[in-house]
Write an enzyme that holds these catalytic residues in place. Structure first.
Site, PDB file in Angstrom:
ATOM      1  N   SER A 158       0.848  -1.193   0.000  1.00  0.00           N
ATOM      2  CA  SER A 158       0.000   0.000   0.000  1.00  0.00           C
ATOM      3  C   SER A 158       0.877   1.234   0.000  1.00  0.00           C
ATOM      4  O   SER A 158       2.009   1.217   0.515  1.00  0.00           O
ATOM      5  CB  SER A 158      -0.892   0.012   1.249  1.00  0.00           C
ATOM      6  OG  SER A 158      -1.550   1.252   1.397  1.00  0.00           O
ATOM      7  N   TYR A 171      -2.000  -0.135  10.431  1.00  0.00           N
ATOM      8  CA  TYR A 171      -2.059  -0.578   9.036  1.00  0.00           C
ATOM      9  C   TYR A 171      -0.781  -0.176   8.299  1.00  0.00           C
ATOM     10  O   TYR A 171      -0.175  -0.992   7.591  1.00  0.00           O
ATOM     11  CB  TYR A 171      -3.281   0.036   8.352  1.00  0.00           C
ATOM     12  CG  TYR A 171      -3.410  -0.321   6.890  1.00  0.00           C
ATOM     13  CD1 TYR A 171      -3.863  -1.571   6.495  1.00  0.00           C
ATOM     14  CD2 TYR A 171      -3.068   0.593   5.896  1.00  0.00           C
ATOM     15  CE1 TYR A 171      -3.980  -1.908   5.151  1.00  0.00           C
ATOM     16  CE2 TYR A 171      -3.185   0.273   4.546  1.00  0.00           C
ATOM     17  CZ  TYR A 171      -3.636  -0.978   4.182  1.00  0.00           C
ATOM     18  OH  TYR A 171      -3.754  -1.308   2.857  1.00  0.00           O
TER      19      TYR A 171
END
Length: 292
Positions: A158, A171
């Site tokens: 990501s 995250y």
């Protein structure tokens, strides 16, 4: 020595394993593998019903006979023993995969001190960072030993793993870990003359799968459609591209963060690009064990 194999040789006749395969981008990767001639496809997911329905469709495209062999494995990738058991079953039923797509992931969008230590922090690290390592460790020895065809590992990371962002601490840390491991693995394979196993790390910004419902794209960074993201990641994987970053503003932000003093970037990232407020309205998907 880096792999220079024509990407068109990667999928036809290959055995492809995809985690988080029942929906979203995982489903699109599975459809892409079937469409491009994979001989066998292993679908790993917790949602057995959705995965089974997809498997039936892929095995008999539009009612025709002669699709790939598709097997469903109900796997909790946060459990190392479950990963090992599923890997053994894949080897027994389909053989070792030629292509591994580490797609499964979860997101928690909250202030760090609001995270539950087990349900949020530990689970996110297990699913996003540890599981891809466990899975790759299961299959890499056979991938390295077999030089008869090109091998690929596609790790879905990501843009959050390249840039700090409020309400994404856990995250982001899981994706930073994934990027560091993925790039190191790529270099190890290259330096040991095992370039036939190419590792690609995909770092997208927000994608409209529902996983990041409520998030807002920063300045000049539209939320991508899943089809766009899959096209970029898949193409990069076939070519053996080390890192694929989308959209182009991910590279720009990385460059600016690298050359600007931290406080200067804080102002730019917050007040100009609005990176730091992109998760302020995050709600996420109702299914908390969702995949990208």
């Amino acid at each position: 020595m880096a792999d220079k194999t024509d990407g068109r040789r990667v999928i036809p006749g290959a055995t492809v394993l995809i985690t988080g395969a029942a929906r979203g981008m995982g489903e699109l990767y599975a459809r892409r593998a079937a469409r491009e001639g994979a001989a066998k496809i292993a679908l790993w997911d917790l949602d057995e019903d959705r995965a089974t329905a997809l498997a039936a469709e892929l095995a008999s495209p539009r009612g025709r006979v002669g699709g790939p062999v598709v097997r469903v494995y109900t796997v909790d990738v946060s459990d190392r023993e479950a990963v090992a058991d599923a890997a053994a079953r894949v080897r027994d039923e389909l053989g070792d995969p030629d292509v591994v797509v580490n797609n499964a992931g979860i997101v928690r969008g909250a202030l760090f001190w609001e995270h539950d230590p087990e349900r949020d922090i530990e689970l996110t690290m297990r699913v996003n960072a540890l599981a891809p390592m466990w899975i790759a460790r299961e299959f890499l020895p056979a991938m390295i030993a077999d030089r008869t065809r090109p091998k690929r590992i596609l790790n879905i990371a990501s843009a959050a793993g390249t840039l700090a962002n409020p309400r994404m601490s856990v995250y982001a840390s899981s994706k930073w870990a994934m990027i560091g491991w993925s790039e190191s693995l790529r270099l190890e394979l290259t330096r040991t003359d095992n370039g036939h196993v190419a590792v690609t790390t995909f770092c997208p910004s927000y994608i409209s799968t529902g996983m990041f419902a409520g998030a807002r794209g920063p300045l000049l960074t539209p939320i991508m459609r899943p089809q766009q993201a899959v096209q970029a990641a898949w193409s990069g994987m076939l070519k053996g591209t080390p890192m694929v970053l989308r959209p182009w503003t991910v590279k720009l932000a990385m460059a600016l963060r690298g050359v600007l003093p931290t406080r200067a970037w804080d102002v730019l990232g917050d007040r100009v690009f609005h990176v730091y407020s992109s998760m302020d309205r995050f709600t996420g998907r109702a299914d908390e064990r969702g995949t990208p």
